[in-house]
Write a protein that holds these residues in place. Structure first.
Motif, mmCIF file in Angstrom:
data_model
loop_
_atom_site.group_PDB
_atom_site.id
_atom_site.type_symbol
_atom_site.label_atom_id
_atom_site.label_comp_id
_atom_site.label_asym_id
_atom_site.label_seq_id
_atom_site.Cartn_x
_atom_site.Cartn_y
_atom_site.Cartn_z
ATOM 1 N N SER A 111 27.616 42.525 37.739
ATOM 2 C CA SER A 111 27.870 41.489 38.730
ATOM 3 C C SER A 111 26.773 40.438 38.653
ATOM 4 O O SER A 111 25.652 40.715 38.215
ATOM 5 N N GLU A 228 39.603 35.369 29.224
ATOM 6 C CA GLU A 228 38.873 35.602 30.480
ATOM 7 C C GLU A 228 37.544 36.312 30.218
ATOM 8 O O GLU A 228 36.584 36.145 30.959
ATOM 9 N N VAL A 232 33.691 35.486 31.518
ATOM 10 C CA VAL A 232 32.704 36.453 32.003
ATOM 11 C C VAL A 232 31.398 36.270 31.231
ATOM 12 O O VAL A 232 30.313 36.205 31.812
ATOM 13 N N VAL A 235 29.621 33.033 32.378
ATOM 14 C CA VAL A 235 29.022 33.123 33.717
ATOM 15 C C VAL A 235 27.858 34.117 33.719
ATOM 16 O O VAL A 235 26.844 33.907 34.376
ATOM 17 N N ALA A 277 33.700 28.947 39.321
ATOM 18 C CA ALA A 277 33.287 30.354 39.368
ATOM 19 C C ALA A 277 31.768 30.403 39.393
ATOM 20 O O ALA A 277 31.124 29.983 38.430
ATOM 21 N N PHE A 280 30.596 36.893 39.602
ATOM 22 C CA PHE A 280 31.658 37.900 39.605
ATOM 23 C C PHE A 280 31.082 39.228 40.063
ATOM 24 O O PHE A 280 29.861 39.398 40.115
ATOM 25 N N HIS A 288 36.380 41.142 40.631
ATOM 26 C CA HIS A 288 36.756 39.811 41.132
ATOM 27 C C HIS A 288 35.801 38.728 40.658
ATOM 28 O O HIS A 288 34.691 39.005 40.209
ATOM 29 N N TRP A 289 36.255 37.496 40.791
ATOM 30 C CA TRP A 289 35.418 36.307 40.628
ATOM 31 C C TRP A 289 34.956 35.851 42.005
ATOM 32 O O TRP A 289 35.681 36.016 42.990
ATOM 33 N N VAL A 291 34.226 32.438 43.886
ATOM 34 C CA VAL A 291 34.632 31.074 43.559
ATOM 35 C C VAL A 291 34.341 30.082 44.684
ATOM 36 O O VAL A 291 34.661 30.317 45.850
ATOM 37 N N ARG A 309 39.807 39.686 38.958
ATOM 38 C CA ARG A 309 39.297 39.327 37.634
ATOM 39 C C ARG A 309 39.901 40.246 36.585
ATOM 40 O O ARG A 309 40.107 41.437 36.838
#
Ligand SMILES: *[C@@H]1O[C@H](CO)[C@@H](O)[C@H](O)[C@H]1NC(C)=O
Ligand SMILES: *[C@@H]1O[C@H](CO)[C@@H](O)[C@H](O)[C@H]1NC(C)=O
Ligand SMILES: *[C@@H]1O[C@H](CO)[C@@H](O)[C@H](O)[C@H]1NC(C)=O
Length: 325
Positions: A111, A228, A232, A235, A277, A280, A288-289, A291, A309
């Motif tokens: 996370s 996706e 990840v 981010v 975003a 996460f 999840h994201w 946001v 997510r």
């Protein structure tokens, strides 16, 4: 006979909409809370729409869902009205099919929340009644990328993008794309601050002053459509990422928890809203994201929402991008 029965059932279902005293009571306190004033005529239409929305919200919340719905500033609007004011009216050619961001497969942290890593995310803003979400997604991302690089967090101008970025396939209050807005900022050699070029929520003429440019883009990174995991990676290892997705009527009432929908589509041609975003994680076993939205800080979780997510939910992995500064 069966047809007649069916028809009768439909008719009685349609006329079963009754307003009760308590509905009006809820509506009136909501009006006070949101400073709403209506003409007599409008009042009754709004009361009816509000009550329909409230019943939908209550029904949803009685079910077993990963997110709750709640009343908010949009509760007196039908989804049609909402879409007209706040979402893109037409598809935005979001199609960076093969992106230039080369992602690695990790390993990644479980996370991350860029709001907690430092002073990297500006306050939630409010786009008002203008389909300019793409400008907020763009400034939000560039603000964060710039702050991570320089240590200085400065709110940037959405209005410059609304007024000046047309040559890059953007359309002011009628929509645009963060990737195209980053391209504009790169070729324009800068974007001004929010303070120097304030937001009006209306299309206007371009008032860009090159000598006041405050943030810059060296390169635009597009993440390959539907990758996706690439989002990840970006981010986790770099910065917040701009993305688009399809907002449907259930999303308008989002309150908290991990949003997931069976109403929305997942393709590039259906996305109608752009957001940012900023991290996460996982809640009750659901990845999840985190946001940042642009509907003010009283919507959702202080202006933010969580969305599931790993499933390209509502096309969220269809077109994502970020700038390099
Ligand atoms: C609610 O939904 C979750 C996830 O789908 C499921 O694991 C759980 O058993 C459900 N609970 C009830 C009471 O149906
Ligand atoms: C999408 O691309 C087509 C062809 O380049 C163009 O005619 C159309 O105006 C574009 N639509 C938007 C919303 O940018
Ligand atoms: C990124 O996407 C934008 C449009 O969405 C496009 O104009 C640009 O050429 C793309 N950049 C790269 C390096 O692929």
């Amino acid at each position: 006979m069966i047809n007649t029965l069916l028809l009768l059932t439909l008719v009685s279902a349609a006329s079963a909409f009754h307003l009760f005293e308590k509905d009006e009571f809820h509506f009136k306190s909501w009006m006070v809370q949101h400073n709403k004033v209506y003409t007599m005529r409008e009042y009754h239409d709004r009361l009816q729409t509000f009550t329909e929305n409230k019943r939908r919200i209550d029904k949803h919340n009685e079910g077993n869902h990963s997110f709750t719905m709640g009343l908010n500033q949009f509760s007196d609007m039908t989804f049609g009205e909402f879409r007209k004011s706040f979402l893109w009216s037409e598809p935005q050619n979001c199609s960076a099919t093969q992106g230039n961001f080369l992602s690695s497969n990790g390993p990644h942290v479980d996370s991350i929340d860029w709001r907690k890593k430092g002073n990297y995310v500006t306050d939630v803003k409010n786009q008002g009644g203008c389909g300019s979400c793409w400008t907020f997604s763009t400034t939000g991302c560039l603000e964060s990328v710039t702050a991570i690089a320089t240590g200085k967090l400065v709110p940037l101008s959405e209005q410059q993008l609304v007024d000046c970025a047309q040559d890059f396939n953007n359309h002011g209050c009628n929509g645009g794309l963060p990737s195209q807005a980053f391209e504009y900022i790169m070729y324009n050699k800068g974007v001004m601050t929010e303070e120097d070029y304030p937001y009006t929520a209306m299309d206007g003429t371009c008032k860009y002053k090159p000598e006041r440019a405050a943030a810059f883009v060296k390169e635009v990174m597009n993440i390959t459509a539907y990758d996706e995991k690439g989002m990840v990676d970006a981010v986790a290892t770099r910065n917040p990422v701009s993305f688009a997705f399809e907002v449907t009527s259930d999303f308008m009432h989002y309150q908290q928890g991990v949003y997931t929908s069976t109403e929305c589509h997942s393709t590039t041609d259906k996305v109608n809203h752009a957001v940012l975003a900023v991290g996460f994680g996982e809640e009750k076993g659901i990845p999840h994201w985190i946001v940042k939205n642009s509907w003010g800080s009283s919507w959702g979780i202080d202006g933010y929402f969580l969305i599931v997510r790993g499933k390209n939910m509502c096309g969220l992995a269809a077109c994502s991008s970020f700038p390099v500064v």
